[in-house]
Design a protein around this motif. Structure first.
Motif, PDB file in Angstrom:
ATOM      1  N   ASP A 247      -5.744  10.891  -0.142  1.00  0.00           N
ATOM      2  CA  ASP A 247      -5.599  11.931   0.879  1.00  0.00           C
ATOM      3  C   ASP A 247      -4.748  11.492   2.073  1.00  0.00           C
ATOM      4  O   ASP A 247      -4.896  12.022   3.168  1.00  0.00           O
ATOM      5  N   GLN A 248      -3.851  10.519   1.867  1.00  0.00           N
ATOM      6  CA  GLN A 248      -2.965  10.068   2.930  1.00  0.00           C
ATOM      7  C   GLN A 248      -1.515  10.342   2.546  1.00  0.00           C
ATOM      8  O   GLN A 248      -1.147  10.233   1.373  1.00  0.00           O
ATOM      9  N   ASP A 249      -0.705  10.664   3.571  1.00  0.00           N
ATOM     10  CA  ASP A 249       0.714  10.869   3.330  1.00  0.00           C
ATOM     11  C   ASP A 249       1.514   9.714   3.924  1.00  0.00           C
ATOM     12  O   ASP A 249       0.940   8.713   4.369  1.00  0.00           O
ATOM     13  N   HIS A 250       2.829   9.867   3.954  1.00  0.00           N
ATOM     14  CA  HIS A 250       3.702   8.771   4.380  1.00  0.00           C
ATOM     15  C   HIS A 250       3.452   8.364   5.829  1.00  0.00           C
ATOM     16  O   HIS A 250       3.572   7.190   6.173  1.00  0.00           O
ATOM     17  N   ALA A 251       3.112   9.332   6.681  1.00  0.00           N
ATOM     18  CA  ALA A 251       2.873   9.021   8.090  1.00  0.00           C
ATOM     19  C   ALA A 251       1.452   8.522   8.322  1.00  0.00           C
ATOM     20  O   ALA A 251       1.228   7.537   9.040  1.00  0.00           O
ATOM     21  N   SER A 252       0.475   9.178   7.724  1.00  0.00           N
ATOM     22  CA  SER A 252      -0.923   8.866   8.043  1.00  0.00           C
ATOM     23  C   SER A 252      -1.413   7.567   7.424  1.00  0.00           C
ATOM     24  O   SER A 252      -2.360   6.956   7.921  1.00  0.00           O
ATOM     25  N   VAL A 253      -0.788   7.114   6.355  1.00  0.00           N
ATOM     26  CA  VAL A 253      -1.307   5.955   5.639  1.00  0.00           C
ATOM     27  C   VAL A 253      -1.237   4.673   6.478  1.00  0.00           C
ATOM     28  O   VAL A 253      -2.053   3.766   6.293  1.00  0.00           O
ATOM     29  N   PHE A 254      -0.301   4.606   7.417  1.00  0.00           N
ATOM     30  CA  PHE A 254      -0.165   3.377   8.200  1.00  0.00           C
ATOM     31  C   PHE A 254      -1.444   3.053   8.962  1.00  0.00           C
ATOM     32  O   PHE A 254      -1.947   1.928   8.911  1.00  0.00           O
ATOM     33  N   GLY A 255      -1.993   4.039   9.675  1.00  0.00           N
ATOM     34  CA  GLY A 255      -3.197   3.793  10.454  1.00  0.00           C
ATOM     35  C   GLY A 255      -4.399   3.432   9.611  1.00  0.00           C
ATOM     36  O   GLY A 255      -5.293   2.702  10.054  1.00  0.00           O
ATOM     37  N   VAL A 256      -4.449   3.952   8.383  1.00  0.00           N
ATOM     38  CA  VAL A 256      -5.564   3.668   7.489  1.00  0.00           C
ATOM     39  C   VAL A 256      -5.409   2.300   6.834  1.00  0.00           C
ATOM     40  O   VAL A 256      -6.382   1.553   6.675  1.00  0.00           O
ATOM     41  N   ALA A 257      -4.185   1.955   6.461  1.00  0.00           N
ATOM     42  CA  ALA A 257      -3.943   0.737   5.685  1.00  0.00           C
ATOM     43  C   ALA A 257      -3.879  -0.523   6.525  1.00  0.00           C
ATOM     44  O   ALA A 257      -4.078  -1.623   5.998  1.00  0.00           O
ATOM     45  N   ILE A 258      -3.610  -0.389   7.822  1.00  0.00           N
ATOM     46  CA  ILE A 258      -3.326  -1.595   8.604  1.00  0.00           C
ATOM     47  C   ILE A 258      -4.531  -2.524   8.677  1.00  0.00           C
ATOM     48  O   ILE A 258      -4.374  -3.752   8.715  1.00  0.00           O
TER      49      ILE A 258
ATOM     50  N   ALA B 145       0.823  -1.198   0.000  1.00  0.00           N
ATOM     51  CA  ALA B 145       0.000   0.000   0.000  1.00  0.00           C
ATOM     52  C   ALA B 145       0.861   1.253   0.000  1.00  0.00           C
ATOM     53  O   ALA B 145       2.039   1.223   0.378  1.00  0.00           O
ATOM     54  N   ALA B 146       0.257   2.360  -0.409  1.00  0.00           N
ATOM     55  CA  ALA B 146       0.907   3.668  -0.365  1.00  0.00           C
ATOM     56  C   ALA B 146      -0.180   4.732  -0.265  1.00  0.00           C
ATOM     57  O   ALA B 146      -1.358   4.478  -0.552  1.00  0.00           O
ATOM     58  N   GLY B 147       0.225   5.937   0.149  1.00  0.00           N
ATOM     59  CA  GLY B 147      -0.708   7.045   0.266  1.00  0.00           C
ATOM     60  C   GLY B 147      -0.602   7.990  -0.917  1.00  0.00           C
ATOM     61  O   GLY B 147       0.469   8.137  -1.525  1.00  0.00           O
ATOM     62  N   GLU B 148      -1.698   8.646  -1.248  1.00  0.00           N
ATOM     63  CA  GLU B 148      -1.764   9.525  -2.415  1.00  0.00           C
ATOM     64  C   GLU B 148      -0.674  10.589  -2.406  1.00  0.00           C
ATOM     65  O   GLU B 148      -0.081  10.898  -3.443  1.00  0.00           O
ATOM     66  N   TRP B 149      -0.382  11.172  -1.243  1.00  0.00           N
ATOM     67  CA  TRP B 149       0.539  12.296  -1.178  1.00  0.00           C
ATOM     68  C   TRP B 149       1.976  11.881  -0.921  1.00  0.00           C
ATOM     69  O   TRP B 149       2.780  12.681  -0.466  1.00  0.00           O
ATOM     70  N   GLU B 150       2.311  10.627  -1.207  1.00  0.00           N
ATOM     71  CA  GLU B 150       3.696  10.194  -1.059  1.00  0.00           C
ATOM     72  C   GLU B 150       4.525  10.455  -2.318  1.00  0.00           C
ATOM     73  O   GLU B 150       5.753  10.363  -2.287  1.00  0.00           O
ATOM     74  N   GLU B 151       3.846  10.772  -3.403  1.00  0.00           N
ATOM     75  CA  GLU B 151       4.577  11.023  -4.649  1.00  0.00           C
ATOM     76  C   GLU B 151       4.282  12.419  -5.202  1.00  0.00           C
ATOM     77  O   GLU B 151       4.756  12.770  -6.274  1.00  0.00           O
ATOM     78  N   ALA B 152       3.508  13.178  -4.464  1.00  0.00           N
ATOM     79  CA  ALA B 152       3.163  14.535  -4.886  1.00  0.00           C
ATOM     80  C   ALA B 152       3.029  15.410  -3.653  1.00  0.00           C
ATOM     81  O   ALA B 152       2.935  14.915  -2.524  1.00  0.00           O
ATOM     82  N   LEU B 153       3.026  16.693  -3.856  1.00  0.00           N
ATOM     83  CA  LEU B 153       2.928  17.637  -2.747  1.00  0.00           C
ATOM     84  C   LEU B 153       1.493  17.701  -2.230  1.00  0.00           C
ATOM     85  O   LEU B 153       0.555  17.929  -2.997  1.00  0.00           O
TER      86      LEU B 153
END
Length: 290
Positions: free
Chosen positions: A266-277, A209-217
């Motif tokens: 709408d998730q970044d590198h930090a926030s995506v963990f809690g959503v994806a787990i 998994a990855a978050g939308e804002w990990e590859e863009a601002l």
């Protein structure tokens, strides 16, 4: 099942005083102990599932970076595994591997443990030694103490430990049966993806998994003074593209039904963990493992 493990693992250890007359918060039915190898000590946290033990033992989920994510994963898993029929998440033992330095992360030890020796500038012990610790010290200790099924093991990591999770999958696919890599730092090793065709063995499931804002601002970062540098770095690292491509190539090799990729809006590198787990737990501890 408790054996010699110490129960009542603290949720957090803060350097700040919060009053000696108040007890530390703890997660029920959890245990913690140090485990040392060659002078290096890891903080091992364990969550025990409720209910009767399956005939072959419980599945076991090994969680990396446990100083940062143990409580999140344990409470999410317990909420979901109360109703496996509804959620698709089965009861399991959770084994958290932490560095125990008092903070969420120890950057130096993460670099040493999660990156292969050949890719480190200092050429320290590397991922090879860390995986050997898991295989020859931690797993036997867990197996001797708790009723777990060695045929149903999963490895879960985020960011650099997510990269280590996929490195283990590619280089040592028989170490675990299931893998979950959230925001894996695949930019650290351009050759890993090319070696997917060399994977041999029976892998049950892989979640990436990855978050939308990990590859863009992200929109809220647009006004930052260094926003251009942030955007450039994210474009160069290709966190979302690399994760998606890795999953596609892996699915072509081991079967698309065994691999799942998700990009969370709408998730970044930090926030995506809690959503994806929660999705990861369904993939690696679902009915196919029971």
């Amino acid at each position: 099942m408790a054996g010699h493990w110490k129960t009542g693992a603290s949720v957090t250890e803060s350097p700040h005083s919060i009053g000696s007359d108040w007890p530390l918060a703890s997660i029920p039915d959890t245990q913690v102990r140090p485990l040392s190898v060659d002078g290096t000590t890891y903080r091992i946290s364990i969550a025990l599932p409720g209910g009767p033990t399956p005939a072959g033992g419980f599945p076991v989920l090994y969680l990396l970076d446990a100083d940062a994510g143990f409580a999140t994963v344990v409470e999410t898993h317990r909420r979901l595994s109360r109703r496996p029929d509804a959620t698709g998440v089965a009861p399991a033992v959770i084994v958290g591997i932490g560095h125990g330095g008092g903070g969420l992360y120890d950057p130096g030890r993460r670099e040493r443990d999660y990156v292969p020796r050949a890719l480190q500038s200092s050429h320290t012990d590397g991922a090879e030694a860390f995986l050997n610790f898991i295989e020859t010290r931690l797993k036997p200790d867990i197996g001797a103490t708790l009723a777990v099924d060695p045929r149903r093991q999963a490895l879960i990591g985020h960011s650099l430990s997510g990269y280590f999770t996929l490195w283990t999958l590619v280089r040592h696919p028989g170490a675990f049966q299931s893998y979950a890599a959230i925001s894996p730092s695949l930019w650290r090793d351009e050759g890993l993806m090319a070696d997917i065709p060399a994977i041999r063995g029976d892998i049950s499931s892989v979640f990436i998994a990855a978050g939308e804002w990990e590859e863009a601002l992200a929109p809220w970062q647009a006004e930052h003074a260094n926003s251009a540098d942030i955007a450039r770095r994210r474009a160069e690292r290709r966190m979302v593209s690399n994760a998606r491509t890795f999953a596609a190539r892996l699915g072509d090799h081991i079967g698309a039904g065994r691999v799942r990729f998700e990009m969370f809006p709408d998730q970044d590198h930090a926030s995506v963990f809690g959503v994806a787990i929660n999705r990861a737990l369904r993939m690696v501890s679902g009915p196919h493992l029971t």
